[in-house]
Design a protein around this motif. Structure first.
Motif, short mmCIF file in Angstrom:
data_model
loop_
_atom_site.label_atom_id
_atom_site.label_comp_id
_atom_site.label_asym_id
_atom_site.label_seq_id
_atom_site.Cartn_x
_atom_site.Cartn_y
_atom_site.Cartn_z
N THR A 124 10.66 0.93 3.91
CA THR A 124 10.50 -0.53 3.80
C THR A 124 9.66 -1.10 4.94
O THR A 124 9.24 -2.25 4.89
CB THR A 124 11.89 -1.22 3.79
N GLU A 125 9.43 -0.30 5.97
CA GLU A 125 8.65 -0.70 7.14
C GLU A 125 7.29 -1.28 6.73
O GLU A 125 6.58 -0.70 5.92
CB GLU A 125 8.45 0.54 8.01
N LYS A 126 6.93 -2.46 7.30
CA LYS A 126 5.67 -3.11 6.95
C LYS A 126 4.51 -2.66 7.85
O LYS A 126 3.38 -2.55 7.41
CB LYS A 126 5.81 -4.64 7.02
N ASN A 127 4.81 -2.40 9.12
CA ASN A 127 3.79 -1.98 10.09
C ASN A 127 3.19 -0.64 9.66
O ASN A 127 3.91 0.34 9.48
CB ASN A 127 4.45 -1.88 11.47
N VAL A 128 1.87 -0.60 9.51
CA VAL A 128 1.17 0.58 9.00
C VAL A 128 1.42 1.82 9.86
O VAL A 128 1.72 2.89 9.34
CB VAL A 128 -0.35 0.32 8.84
N GLN A 129 1.29 1.67 11.19
CA GLN A 129 1.50 2.81 12.08
C GLN A 129 2.92 3.35 11.98
O GLN A 129 3.14 4.55 11.96
CB GLN A 129 1.18 2.43 13.54
N LYS A 132 3.43 5.21 8.75
CA LYS A 132 2.83 6.53 8.87
C LYS A 132 3.74 7.46 9.65
O LYS A 132 3.96 8.60 9.26
CB LYS A 132 1.47 6.45 9.58
N LYS A 133 4.27 6.94 10.76
CA LYS A 133 5.12 7.77 11.61
C LYS A 133 6.38 8.19 10.86
O LYS A 133 6.79 9.34 10.91
CB LYS A 133 5.48 7.05 12.91
N LYS A 134 6.98 7.24 10.14
CA LYS A 134 8.21 7.56 9.39
C LYS A 134 7.95 8.62 8.34
O LYS A 134 8.76 9.55 8.17
CB LYS A 134 8.80 6.30 8.74
N LEU A 135 6.84 8.49 7.62
CA LEU A 135 6.52 9.46 6.58
C LEU A 135 6.20 10.82 7.21
O LEU A 135 6.69 11.86 6.74
CB LEU A 135 5.36 8.97 5.71
N LEU A 156 -2.64 8.34 1.50
CA LEU A 156 -1.65 7.42 0.93
C LEU A 156 -1.51 6.07 1.65
O LEU A 156 -1.16 5.09 1.04
CB LEU A 156 -0.27 8.09 0.89
N ILE A 157 -1.76 6.07 2.95
CA ILE A 157 -1.56 4.82 3.71
C ILE A 157 -2.88 4.37 4.29
O ILE A 157 -3.40 4.94 5.24
CB ILE A 157 -0.51 5.01 4.85
#
Length: 160
Positions: A124-129, A132-135, A156-157
């Protein structure tokens, strides 16, 4: 009052371990631990392990192959995680290499794609970085190779 301690004859232990190995492929390490747990002496352990190998109840190559197939197909693990888990079970480099051949390359890439897209849909994180880190963390933990993970993130991002 007498209490019964579990002690096994070699033949009883052999039977028990034949069943243990027949139920599911085992590695040598698991079998030895099981026998130690049954309080078998080292000489008996060697004798039983030799018997299990000769009778094909115990086959480390077969174990490694079914382990790799199962962890990839069911748990969607990447090759790094599979390799590390096999190493922890003292599986030889040769058998690890053989085991990885069980994974179809095309299927492997397809699975990474499906897994990444599914996981991205749950973040659900909006911040792009941070997305990316979570994925990346999720995929790397599951043992997917970093070059594949980072290529997938790029795909993907997209940066806004």
């Amino acid at each position: 009052m007498s209490f019964h301690t579990n002690s096994y004859t070699i033949d009883e232990a052999k039977k028990k371990l034949e069943n243990y190995c027949a139920y599911q492929d085992r590695c040598h390490k698991e079998v030895v631990q099981k026998l130690k747990g049954m309080r078998m002496i080292p000489e008996a352990i060697d004798q039983i392990v030799t018997h299990l190998i000769q009778e094909n109840y115990l086959n480390e190559e077969r174990f490694a192959q079914s382990f790799a197939r199962g962890k990839f197909n069911i748990k969607k693990w990447g090759k790094n995680r599979i390799v590390n888990e096999l190493k922890q079970r003292d599986i030889s480099r040769f058998n690890i290499t053989t085991a990885l051949k069980e994974i179809d390359e095309e299927e492997y890439i397809k699975t990474l794609d499906t897994l990444a897209k599914k996981r991205l849909g749950q973040i659900t994180e909006k911040n792009v970085q941070k997305r990316k880190k979570k994925l990346a963390d999720y995929l790397l933990y599951r043992g997917w190779e970093s070059h594949l993970v980072y290529a997938k993130l790029q795909e993907l991002i997209k940066a806004p």
